[in-house]
Write an enzyme that holds these catalytic residues in place. Structure first.
Site, mmCIF file in Angstrom:
data_model
loop_
_atom_site.group_PDB
_atom_site.id
_atom_site.type_symbol
_atom_site.label_atom_id
_atom_site.label_comp_id
_atom_site.label_asym_id
_atom_site.label_seq_id
_atom_site.Cartn_x
_atom_site.Cartn_y
_atom_site.Cartn_z
ATOM 1 N N HIS A 188 -21.220 -1.423 -0.106
ATOM 2 C CA HIS A 188 -21.055 0.006 0.139
ATOM 3 C C HIS A 188 -21.019 0.287 1.632
ATOM 4 O O HIS A 188 -20.324 1.182 2.084
ATOM 5 C CB HIS A 188 -22.215 0.787 -0.479
ATOM 6 C CG HIS A 188 -22.144 0.844 -1.958
ATOM 7 N ND1 HIS A 188 -21.184 1.562 -2.615
ATOM 8 C CD2 HIS A 188 -22.900 0.278 -2.904
ATOM 9 C CE1 HIS A 188 -21.355 1.431 -3.914
ATOM 10 N NE2 HIS A 188 -22.390 0.659 -4.122
ATOM 11 N N ARG A 294 -0.140 -2.849 -4.067
ATOM 12 C CA ARG A 294 0.455 -4.130 -4.469
ATOM 13 C C ARG A 294 -0.642 -5.019 -5.049
ATOM 14 O O ARG A 294 -1.251 -5.821 -4.339
ATOM 15 C CB ARG A 294 1.097 -4.808 -3.263
ATOM 16 C CG ARG A 294 2.347 -4.125 -2.750
ATOM 17 C CD ARG A 294 2.970 -4.940 -1.619
ATOM 18 N NE ARG A 294 4.352 -4.598 -1.383
ATOM 19 C CZ ARG A 294 4.776 -3.748 -0.445
ATOM 20 N NH1 ARG A 294 3.923 -3.157 0.342
ATOM 21 N NH2 ARG A 294 6.058 -3.522 -0.295
ATOM 22 N N ARG A 330 0.581 -0.803 -8.860
ATOM 23 C CA ARG A 330 1.755 -1.524 -9.329
ATOM 24 C C ARG A 330 1.250 -2.805 -9.999
ATOM 25 O O ARG A 330 0.477 -3.560 -9.396
ATOM 26 C CB ARG A 330 2.652 -1.845 -8.118
ATOM 27 C CG ARG A 330 4.047 -2.347 -8.447
ATOM 28 C CD ARG A 330 4.215 -3.837 -8.275
ATOM 29 N NE ARG A 330 3.987 -4.388 -6.987
ATOM 30 C CZ ARG A 330 4.906 -4.489 -5.992
ATOM 31 N NH1 ARG A 330 6.110 -4.023 -6.149
ATOM 32 N NH2 ARG A 330 4.599 -5.086 -4.866
ATOM 33 N N GLU A 428 14.124 -0.990 -8.793
ATOM 34 C CA GLU A 428 14.353 -2.036 -7.786
ATOM 35 C C GLU A 428 15.614 -2.831 -8.069
ATOM 36 O O GLU A 428 15.993 -3.693 -7.294
ATOM 37 C CB GLU A 428 13.182 -3.034 -7.806
ATOM 38 C CG GLU A 428 11.876 -2.464 -7.393
ATOM 39 C CD GLU A 428 10.790 -3.514 -7.398
ATOM 40 O OE1 GLU A 428 10.382 -3.919 -6.321
ATOM 41 O OE2 GLU A 428 10.366 -3.929 -8.497
ATOM 42 N N ASN A 451 13.276 -2.341 -0.935
ATOM 43 C CA ASN A 451 13.380 -3.704 -0.404
ATOM 44 C C ASN A 451 14.166 -4.574 -1.384
ATOM 45 O O ASN A 451 15.094 -5.282 -1.019
ATOM 46 C CB ASN A 451 11.992 -4.319 -0.180
ATOM 47 C CG ASN A 451 11.091 -3.418 0.639
ATOM 48 O OD1 ASN A 451 11.577 -2.589 1.393
ATOM 49 N ND2 ASN A 451 9.781 -3.564 0.489
ATOM 50 N N ASP A 452 13.753 -4.500 -2.637
ATOM 51 C CA ASP A 452 14.462 -5.293 -3.638
ATOM 52 C C ASP A 452 15.775 -4.639 -4.049
ATOM 53 O O ASP A 452 16.762 -5.330 -4.287
ATOM 54 C CB ASP A 452 13.572 -5.515 -4.875
ATOM 55 C CG ASP A 452 12.619 -6.675 -4.649
ATOM 56 O OD1 ASP A 452 13.075 -7.715 -4.143
ATOM 57 O OD2 ASP A 452 11.417 -6.543 -4.961
ATOM 58 N N CYS A 499 9.058 3.759 -2.299
ATOM 59 C CA CYS A 499 7.924 3.006 -1.751
ATOM 60 C C CYS A 499 8.357 1.774 -0.969
ATOM 61 O O CYS A 499 7.534 1.043 -0.450
ATOM 62 C CB CYS A 499 6.938 2.630 -2.851
ATOM 63 S SG CYS A 499 7.625 1.494 -4.055
HETATM 64 C C1 PEP Z 1 10.301 -3.057 -2.891
HETATM 65 O O1 PEP Z 1 10.905 -3.965 -3.446
HETATM 66 O O2 PEP Z 1 10.846 -2.178 -2.210
HETATM 67 C C2 PEP Z 1 8.832 -2.950 -3.022
HETATM 68 C C3 PEP Z 1 8.177 -1.907 -2.591
HETATM 69 O O3 PEP Z 1 8.175 -4.004 -3.569
HETATM 70 P P1 PEP Z 1 7.855 -5.363 -2.782
HETATM 71 O O4 PEP Z 1 8.281 -5.188 -1.351
HETATM 72 O O5 PEP Z 1 6.417 -5.630 -2.960
HETATM 73 O O6 PEP Z 1 8.730 -6.343 -3.521
HETATM 74 MG MG MG Z 2 9.912 -5.164 -4.911
#
Ligand code: PEP
Ligand code: MG
Length: 551
Positions: A188, A294, A330, A428, A451-452, A499
């Protein structure tokens, strides 16, 4: 200059003199008493004073660090009222005709031994709470009714260990940082330190008897304390501190402000986190919630599968710390670039397009269910939402929903509490974006993982640095997919966030507003910069221009 390494609980730089905090040693003598009832009454008076002190500490902590972090003092109050604890003390006074101090110390020792020997890490951690409560009682019984830790000038507090009650009493104006030799990152105390925004190191090997009054620099980013730093180090750290102060000034202006444009369009600004260590930054940067936790980092940290209990504790801490703000967890996104040996995923020619994320969860439902149970249990402690990664079809979503229902039924049957949990999916894959009209009928929200989504749309391996020149994050294909997803979600009355890293791109903030994106979830340090842009934007002046330029 002497440098000592520790584990950083919270980032930041502090420069100042070291003040070593010595706990008052509570010397407890065993003395015989004739008036046993009088002694029991004395114990109860002390208990009342302790309860009163804890009540005040709770109020102070609520004001300073929020309800969730203040809860520790409620735990202590409950411990004070715990029948086993109270009866043990009364019993020792009665049967051995001894003083209350001795009975408290004896009971405290016994309870600490019991807690410390438990299998469960959380329960082991409670030994420190028993010790803390008992020391409070002893201090009162010894006639010390004061309850404060006074420092006269701003100092770096160094201590063997600090109890949560001691941490919260630190006067923020007078304390620059704290450095301890012991303590755990999950304690804590560590959580409180993060929410108090004080740089803090634990587990250092600094010799306390050699540092009193010496000049030092605590670097919470590196996890180091430099005692009597040389000129170069001092200059470097001062520059970093100034940078931090500038950022903090920006925070002062923007903290508590709504994310609203001049013409009244609102957007949620949430934070992405990987583990509990990031929570301090989340608070410091005034995130409206957690848009992406994550969770796979819990798995990557381990040699074997994390248990339901281990996961539950992490999710619960996040939910409690966020105190009613939305926390989107997630589910496991392992595979591709995130590998853990014990999953035995084997070598694949094309791991980014391989056996990963939801595909693992749907084919190994026992792993998935353990995580879902932990998340649902944590939902009893805050506003928890779940989202699923790497979705490509409606069938996958239906399969997930079936498993989720099984988990909820099990929990209901076991009479384990859980709350209302919103369920969303990550967009994604181009497939998910293209059928987002259908997917929107099945879920509560979308979160676009750019990102993906970029990797799969542009067929560019996000790990391959040779492709950097081909990678265009503003590619119309990706931006149009985002616009389509937002539009489809709104038609079904659900919301969409972003995200992936693109969400933090300041060049695109106005475009995302023009598209009607409802939430941006970014690294905590990016939030205030985006808030500034939003506050300075008038969408009625640039909506059409943005859409024309980028789409
Ligand atoms: C993404 O793919 O944009 C994402 C947020 O997930 P990660 O980067 O963890 O694959
Ligand atoms: Mg991703």
């Amino acid at each position: 200059m002497d440098i000592y390494q520790g584990k950083s609980v919270f980032g930041g730089i502090a420069i100042g003199k070291v003040c070593v905090y010595h706990k008052e040693e509570q010397q407890v003598k065993r003395t015989r008493v004739d008036d046993v009832d009088g002694e029991i009454a004395r114990f109860h008076q002390a208990k009342d004073v302790a309860a009163d002190q804890l009540g005040k500490l709770y109020d102070k902590a609520v004001k300073e660090v929020g309800e969730a972090s203040a809860a520790i003092f409620e735990v202590h109050q409950m411990m004070l009222e715990d029948l086993d604890y109270v009866e043990s003390i009364e019993n020792i006074i009665k049967t051995q005709s001894v003083n209350a101090e001795f009975a408290v110390a004896e009971t405290s020792g016994n309870f600490q031994t019991i807690f410390a020997s438990m299998d469960d890490e959380y329960m082991r951690g409670r030994a420190a709470d028993v010790k803390d409560v008992s020391e409070r009682l002893l201090s009162i019984l010894h006639g010390n009714h004061q309850d404060a830790l006074h420092a006269t000038e701003p100092v770096i507090i160094a201590a063997d260990d600090l109890a949560p009650s001691e941490t919260v009493q630190l006067d923020k104006e007078k304390v620059l940082a704290f450095v301890t030799l012991h303590g755990s990152t999950n304690s804590h105390t560590a959580i409180l330190a993060k929410t108090m925004n004080i740089p803090a190191l634990i587990g250092t090997d600094m010799p306390l008897d050699e540092v009193e009054g010496k000049m030092a620099v605590v670097d919470g980013y590196e996890g180091r304390i430099y005692v009597e730093p040389d000129e170069e180090t001092l200059a470097q750290k001062k520059a970093k501190l100034e940078e931090d102060v500038e950022k903090r000034n920006l925070l002062q202006i923007l903290k508590g402000r709504e994310n609203v444009t001049i013409d009244g369009q609102k957007i949620m600004l949430y934070a992405n986190i990987g583990d509990l260590k990031d929570l301090g930054m989340v608070m410091q940067n005034d995130a409206g919630g957690i848009g992406l936790f994550r969770s796979e980092f819990i798995y990557l940290d381990k040699e074997t599968f994390p248990t339901e209990e281990e996961q539950f504790k992490v999710y619960k801490t996040v939910a409690e710390t966020m105190a009613g703000k939305r926390v989107i967890i997630r589910t496991l996104d392992i595979g591709a670039d995130k590998q853990a040996d014990y999953f035995n995923l084997g070598k694949e020619d094309n791991p980014a397009m391989g056996y990963r994320a939801i595909r693992i969860c749907l084919t190994q439902p026992e792993i998935f269910k353990t995580q879902l149970r932990a998340i649902f249990r944590a939902s009893a402690y805050g506003k928890v939402a779940i989202m699923y990664p790497m979705i490509t079809s409606v069938e996958e979503v239906l399969q997930i929903k079936k498993i989720v229902e099984e988990v909820k039924d099990e929990l209901r049957y076991q009479k384990i509490a859980f709350g209302e949990v919103e369920q969303g999916i990550m967009i994604e894959t181009p497939a998910a974006a293209m059928i987002s009209d259908l997917l929107a009928k099945e879920v509560d929200f979308f979160s676009i993982g750019t990102n993906d989504l970029t990797q799969y749309t542009l067929a560019i391996d996000r790990q391959n640095e040779k492709l950097d020149d081909f990678y265009n994050p503003h590619h119309k294909a990706v931006l149009r997919l985002i616009a389509k997803v937002v539009e489809n979600s709104h038609k079904e009355g659900i919301w969409t966030g972003i995200c992936g890293e693109l969400g933090a791109d300041p060049e695109l903030t106005k475009l995302f507003l023009a598209m009607g994106v409802d939430e941006l979830s970014v690294s905590p340090g990016r939030i205030l910069g985006l808030r500034k842009i939003i506050l300075e934007t008038d969408m009625s002046q640039c909506r059409e221009e943005m859409l024309k330029k980028y789409l």
